[in-house]
Design an enzyme around this catalytic site. Structure first.
Site, PDB file in Angstrom:
ATOM      1  N   TYR A  90      -6.718  -0.265   0.204  1.00  0.00           N
ATOM      2  CA  TYR A  90      -6.716  -1.180   1.502  1.00  0.00           C
ATOM      3  C   TYR A  90      -7.395  -2.431   2.106  1.00  0.00           C
ATOM      4  O   TYR A  90      -8.054  -2.813   2.481  1.00  0.00           O
ATOM      5  CB  TYR A  90      -6.288  -0.610   2.621  1.00  0.00           C
ATOM      6  CG  TYR A  90      -4.715   0.713   2.743  1.00  0.00           C
ATOM      7  CD1 TYR A  90      -3.636  -0.396   2.146  1.00  0.00           C
ATOM      8  CD2 TYR A  90      -5.141   1.484   1.705  1.00  0.00           C
ATOM      9  CE1 TYR A  90      -2.396   0.158   2.300  1.00  0.00           C
ATOM     10  CE2 TYR A  90      -3.770   2.012   2.171  1.00  0.00           C
ATOM     11  CZ  TYR A  90      -2.113   1.554   1.421  1.00  0.00           C
ATOM     12  OH  TYR A  90      -1.282   3.197   1.657  1.00  0.00           O
ATOM     13  N   TYR A 463       3.782  -0.147   7.288  1.00  0.00           N
ATOM     14  CA  TYR A 463       2.894   0.200   8.096  1.00  0.00           C
ATOM     15  C   TYR A 463       1.236   0.277   8.168  1.00  0.00           C
ATOM     16  O   TYR A 463       0.756   0.774   8.855  1.00  0.00           O
ATOM     17  CB  TYR A 463       3.311   2.319   8.548  1.00  0.00           C
ATOM     18  CG  TYR A 463       2.904   3.151   7.536  1.00  0.00           C
ATOM     19  CD1 TYR A 463       1.392   3.581   8.261  1.00  0.00           C
ATOM     20  CD2 TYR A 463       2.167   3.137   5.845  1.00  0.00           C
ATOM     21  CE1 TYR A 463       0.470   4.678   6.794  1.00  0.00           C
ATOM     22  CE2 TYR A 463       1.266   3.794   4.917  1.00  0.00           C
ATOM     23  CZ  TYR A 463       0.966   4.406   5.234  1.00  0.00           C
ATOM     24  OH  TYR A 463      -0.298   4.863   5.342  1.00  0.00           O
ATOM     25  N   ARG A 464       0.812   0.352   6.729  1.00  0.00           N
ATOM     26  CA  ARG A 464      -0.859  -0.256   6.627  1.00  0.00           C
ATOM     27  C   ARG A 464      -0.638  -1.539   5.251  1.00  0.00           C
ATOM     28  O   ARG A 464       0.426  -0.860   4.366  1.00  0.00           O
ATOM     29  CB  ARG A 464      -0.975   1.061   5.843  1.00  0.00           C
ATOM     30  CG  ARG A 464      -2.584   1.172   5.934  1.00  0.00           C
ATOM     31  CD  ARG A 464      -2.733   2.955   5.859  1.00  0.00           C
ATOM     32  NE  ARG A 464      -4.037   3.378   5.642  1.00  0.00           N
ATOM     33  CZ  ARG A 464      -4.455   4.790   5.552  1.00  0.00           C
ATOM     34  NH1 ARG A 464      -3.499   4.944   4.577  1.00  0.00           N
ATOM     35  NH2 ARG A 464      -5.691   4.346   4.936  1.00  0.00           N
TER      36      ARG A 464
END
Length: 516
Positions: A90, A463-464
């Site tokens: 991420y 969600y991310r």
């Protein structure tokens, strides 16, 4: 990502801030050299320079954070807080906005409280899963952790990013109860019942008086969390485990439909995930262990992998926690509900207190999952695409096929998992790549863009996401002409009028940097 130049103003602000920061934390905790910037960049990126920080400063106390935020406001230098910087897939420790100074909180490693009777802990942001696990083990504590697949990161950081684990307390963001944080202006705040100076219920009562702010500080850039209360799971007397596998790719839909009603009724104690075989194989070894050719993994090689590893196309593990008579009854009901889906009698294993702890299905930290980045060899990497779906087998099957087609068009082996909750599925797709292959450097960003657009068209949000895609994902929340983005911006401007804290995180930009 909003493309902003690493211009002279940003460089001057960062340099001025780093020079003054040494007076707060000491010169040995200010990092502004080229190798420092490399260390805080995204280690798995094709081009780390796109999100390269100007440097970093490592704080150890609340007072140091307050002082640093005040200096950042005076200098106009943006800061990017990290807990331990292990948010791999991420963006790691890299900021959304190039030229931002990383505010490293990994020196804040105190475990401030563990309440064994009420089942919670209070930790600083630098406390890792290994740290907390070892403390619980040293104490002989009757509390268990929930851990993510790659557990060398921060307990607080993972919860604030709404990370997940395969245990009953696996929704880590939902276990938060009480935060202490420094607002962008340097003022100190405690949420929930902690807003009372002598509170005795700060970390045990979620629903205190007034608005609930704990979740507003998750996945946002409204404050720097310095303490986090987290609920922990009482250790069970026993656990039982069932292993399930489905032989065909098209079996996913029935796999979802067989599990979500059992989860909804509380018969399964966690969100079990159907994991594709490539994911499991990537934990065992590189692709070359089975196939050294170019292009997609041939189906005959896939069959060989599944045969050698004794797994199906989709694979799930069901775990049950509690007093043995209770979970035995649950297992019996689950077997009765599932048996007609499987040709062989379903079996289960039992762990009891006193048996080897490694077999307990407790949250034991590990780093096995990072093995997957070696799938293609070379300088490996991965990026996650994680949309939310309704718990519906037909919809899950459609999402899988749509995503698989995109992977195959990009020339990348499909690796997906569908974590089945009572009402929601978290569909975690890992895009594995070799950073030294030019064709992958071109294909992966295009694949991510296509997946985000496809999911949004189907009505599914992520969600991310990775720092590079934060703006793109934020743009998909478009109800009433992006009303949520406007609300986030208004709140950002009120709390952070100078726009110094994590600009661009989750697509939330301060006014001075907001895309027009």
């Amino acid at each position: 990502m909003q493309v902003l130049a690493f211009d002279a103003d940003v460089r001057r602000a960062a340099a001025l801030f780093l020079g003054r920061a040494a007076g707060v934390v000491g010169a040995d905790c200010v990092f502004g050299r080229n190798d420092d910037r490399d260390a805080y960049s995204d280690a798995l990126a094709f081009d780390p320079s796109l999100h390269a920080p100007a440097g970093a400063v490592a704080a150890e106390t609340v007072e140091e954070i307050q002082a640093l935020l005040r200096i950042a406001n005076e200098c106009g230098a943006p800061l990017w807080p990290i807990s331990r910087g292990k948010n791999f897939g991420y963006g790691g420790s890299a900021p959304a906005l190039r030229g931002t100074v990383v505010l490293d909180l990994s020196r804040m490693r105190r475990i401030l409280e563990i309440d064994e009777k009420l089942g919670y802990c209070v930790v600083e942001p630098g406390v890792g899963f290994f740290d907390l696990y070892e403390r619980l083990q040293e104490m002989g504590s009757p509390l268990w952790l929930s851990v993510p697949g790659n557990a060398w990161g921060s307990v607080a950081g993972n919860a604030l990013e709404r990370g997940a684990g395969p245990q009953p307390y696996g929704d880590h963001g939902a276990q938060i109860c009480g935060l202490e944080l420094v607002l962008p202006d340097g003022s100190l705040l405690r949420t929930g019942a902690g807003a009372m100076a002598n509170s005795k219920t700060w970390n045990v009562a979620r629903n205190a008086y007034g608005p609930g702010w704990d979740q507003i500080f998750c996945q946002s850039n409204f404050g720097v969390v310095t303490k986090l209360g987290l609920w922990l799971m009482p250790a069970p007397e026993a656990t039982m485990t069932m292993q399930l596998s489905l032989p065909q790719a098209d079996d996913l839909g029935r796999g979802v439909d067989m599990l979500y009603p059992l989860r909804q009724r509380g018969l399964i104690d966690h969100d079990p995930a159907w994991v594709s075989y490539v994911g499991i194989a990537s934990f065992v070894g590189p692709r070359s262990q089975w196939y050294e050719g170019d292009g997609l993994l041939p189906e005959e090689i896939g069959r060989r992998i599944r045969s050698e590893l004794g797994i199906g196309w989709w694979n799930a593990e069901l775990n049950f926690y509690g007093p043995e008579p209770v979970i035995a009854a649950k297992v019996a009901v689950v077997k009765a509900a599932l048996q007609h889906h499987f040709p062989q009698p379903l079996a289960h294993t039992v762990w009891r207190q006193g048996d080897p702890f490694a077999n307990s299905k407790a949250g034991i930290p590990g780093t096995r999952d990072m093995t997957m980045i070696g799938w293609y060899g070379g300088r490996g990497g991965h990026i996650g695409f994680s949309p939310l779906l309704p718990a519906n087998g037909a919809l899950a099957g459609e999402q899988f096929q749509r995503t698989r087609r995109r992977y195959e068009a990009a020339g990348i082996d499909y690796y997906g998992a569908f974590a089945v909750g009572a009402r929601t599925i978290v569909n975690i797709n890992e895009i594995l790549y070799d950073r030294d292959r030019p064709e992958m450097a071109k294909a992966v960003p295009a694949l991510m863009s296509s997946l985000i657009a496809d999911a949004a068209e189907a009505g599914y949000c992520e969600y991310r996401t990775h720092i590079e895609q934060m703006d793109a994902v934020a743009a998909t929340f478009d109800f009433n002409d992006h009303a949520m983005r406007r609300l986030n911006g208004r709140l950002k401007d009120m709390l952070d009028p100078n726009g110094i804290l994590a600009p661009g995180k989750q697509g939330i930009w301060p006014k001075r940097l907001r895309p027009r």
